[in-house]
Design a protein around this motif. Structure first.
Motif, PDB file in Angstrom:
ATOM      1  N   GLN A 126      -6.221   2.389   3.688  1.00 12.95           N
ATOM      2  CA  GLN A 126      -6.125   1.083   3.608  1.00 12.95           C
ATOM      3  C   GLN A 126      -4.633   0.816   4.438  1.00 12.95           C
ATOM      4  O   GLN A 126      -4.742  -0.223   5.305  1.00 12.95           O
ATOM      5  CB  GLN A 126      -5.817   0.518   2.124  1.00 12.95           C
ATOM      6  CG  GLN A 126      -7.073   0.487   1.415  1.00 12.95           C
ATOM      7  CD  GLN A 126      -7.097  -0.038   0.053  1.00 12.95           C
ATOM      8  OE1 GLN A 126      -5.666   0.225  -0.565  1.00 12.95           O
ATOM      9  NE2 GLN A 126      -8.101  -0.031  -0.605  1.00 12.95           N
TER      10      GLN A 126
ATOM     11  N   GLU B 107       0.857  -1.145   0.105  1.00 10.36           N
ATOM     12  CA  GLU B 107      -0.018   0.060  -0.107  1.00 10.36           C
ATOM     13  C   GLU B 107       0.736   1.220  -0.024  1.00 10.36           C
ATOM     14  O   GLU B 107       0.424   2.335  -0.452  1.00 10.36           O
ATOM     15  CB  GLU B 107      -1.126  -0.177   1.317  1.00 10.36           C
ATOM     16  CG  GLU B 107      -1.921  -1.083   1.040  1.00 10.36           C
ATOM     17  CD  GLU B 107      -2.781  -0.905  -0.169  1.00 10.36           C
ATOM     18  OE1 GLU B 107      -2.863  -0.163  -1.015  1.00 10.36           O
ATOM     19  OE2 GLU B 107      -3.423  -1.892  -0.220  1.00 10.36           O
TER      20      GLU B 107
ATOM     21  N   THR C 104      -6.275   4.451  -0.639  1.00  5.16           N
ATOM     22  CA  THR C 104      -4.928   3.620  -0.358  1.00  5.16           C
ATOM     23  C   THR C 104      -4.425   4.188   1.052  1.00  5.16           C
ATOM     24  O   THR C 104      -3.862   3.273   1.810  1.00  5.16           O
ATOM     25  CB  THR C 104      -3.942   4.030  -1.577  1.00  5.16           C
ATOM     26  OG1 THR C 104      -4.572   3.521  -2.761  1.00  5.16           O
ATOM     27  CG2 THR C 104      -2.806   3.157  -1.431  1.00  5.16           C
TER      28      THR C 104
ATOM     29  N   HIS D  43      -8.857   6.911  -5.115  1.00  8.60           N
ATOM     30  CA  HIS D  43      -8.228   5.874  -4.737  1.00  8.60           C
ATOM     31  C   HIS D  43      -6.724   6.052  -4.230  1.00  8.60           C
ATOM     32  O   HIS D  43      -6.497   5.173  -3.229  1.00  8.60           O
ATOM     33  CB  HIS D  43      -7.833   4.841  -6.066  1.00  8.60           C
ATOM     34  CG  HIS D  43      -7.687   3.430  -5.585  1.00  8.60           C
ATOM     35  ND1 HIS D  43      -8.249   2.505  -4.963  1.00  8.60           N
ATOM     36  CD2 HIS D  43      -6.428   2.651  -5.746  1.00  8.60           C
ATOM     37  CE1 HIS D  43      -8.034   1.225  -4.580  1.00  8.60           C
ATOM     38  NE2 HIS D  43      -6.600   1.531  -5.154  1.00  8.60           N
TER      39      HIS D  43
ATOM     40  N   GLU E  96     -10.096  -2.419  -3.999  1.00 10.67           N
ATOM     41  CA  GLU E  96      -9.357  -2.998  -5.055  1.00 10.67           C
ATOM     42  C   GLU E  96     -10.149  -3.426  -6.116  1.00 10.67           C
ATOM     43  O   GLU E  96      -9.800  -2.921  -7.408  1.00 10.67           O
ATOM     44  CB  GLU E  96      -8.198  -3.923  -4.473  1.00 10.67           C
ATOM     45  CG  GLU E  96      -7.536  -3.571  -3.132  1.00 10.67           C
ATOM     46  CD  GLU E  96      -6.908  -2.496  -3.240  1.00 10.67           C
ATOM     47  OE1 GLU E  96      -6.701  -1.457  -3.999  1.00 10.67           O
ATOM     48  OE2 GLU E  96      -6.091  -2.368  -2.294  1.00 10.67           O
TER      49      GLU E  96
ATOM     50  N   GLU F  95      -2.952  -6.622  -5.682  1.00  8.21           N
ATOM     51  CA  GLU F  95      -3.667  -6.193  -4.432  1.00  8.21           C
ATOM     52  C   GLU F  95      -4.786  -6.957  -3.971  1.00  8.21           C
ATOM     53  O   GLU F  95      -5.105  -7.822  -2.975  1.00  8.21           O
ATOM     54  CB  GLU F  95      -4.234  -4.687  -4.291  1.00  8.21           C
ATOM     55  CG  GLU F  95      -2.826  -3.795  -4.396  1.00  8.21           C
ATOM     56  CD  GLU F  95      -3.403  -2.403  -4.513  1.00  8.21           C
ATOM     57  OE1 GLU F  95      -4.333  -1.643  -5.463  1.00  8.21           O
ATOM     58  OE2 GLU F  95      -3.005  -1.561  -3.305  1.00  8.21           O
TER      59      GLU F  95
HETATM   60 MG    MG Z   1      -4.648  -0.752  -1.854  1.00  6.75          MG
END
Ligand code: MG
Ligand code: FE
Length: 169
Positions: free
Chosen positions: A53, A19, A50, A46, A138, A108
């Motif tokens: 995440q 990540e 990310t 995203h 993802e 991912e």
């Molecule tokens: Mg990711």
């Protein structure tokens, strides 16, 4: 600690490094996508995901009683791949970037699918839940990128055509 738990922890750390690599790659792409606003906006969204995440994975590791202070040690693993993906300055960089992003999202997806199976196998339900949350993001990104490969290609080719036409005149 059981062998299975040790493997799961290691894979969580690997996912965290992945990540961090994703964050580097996505932030590098955003700056070079002025001509592709829709793609740039999806990548921006995203990029936010990310970062969340990575944070979720750190929290997971902390809850498992794992030290996260030495996490940087693991982020070197994917560096070469990340450089190959983010260090492109060729004129078709939007296409190189699309190829790299689509590939990366699928890595991912595989990583979280493996982690969920490992977590379920040893009853680490919170880890499974967090990894499922990441996996869904993802999958959504991979699907969006997949849907936009053909339109991006056509946009790139027509822009390239227009540019070289203008250069001749
Ligand atoms: Mg990711
Ligand atoms: Fe992703």
């Amino acid at each position: 600690m059981s062998e299975a738990r040790e493997w799961m922890v290691q894979w969580l750390r690997d996912a965290h490094a992945m990540e961090e690599q994703a964050e580097t790659m996505l932030s590098g792409q955003i700056n070079r996508l002025d001509s592709y606003p829709e793609l740039r906006e999806r990548i921006r969204v995203h990029l936010d995901e990310t970062r969340q995440q990575a944070k979720r994975l750190r929290q997971c590791l902390e809850q498992l009683g794992e030290d996260t202070s030495a996490m940087k040690d693991f982020s070197g693993k994917l560096t070469a791949m990340g450089q190959a993906f983010s260090g492109f300055f060729s004129s078709d960089e939007v296409m190189k970037g699309s190829l790299a992003s689509y590939t990366f999202e699928h890595m991912e997806i595989a990583s979280y699918t493996i982690l969920i199976a490992a977590a379920e196998a040893i009853g680490e339900n919170e880890v499974a839940r967090v990894c499922l949350q990441n996996l869904r993001e993802e999958e959504a990104m991979a699907e969006w990128l997949g849907d936009h490969l053909a339109p991006t290609t056509k946009m790139f080719l027509s822009r390239d055509e227009a540019d070289s036409g203008a250069a001749k005149r």
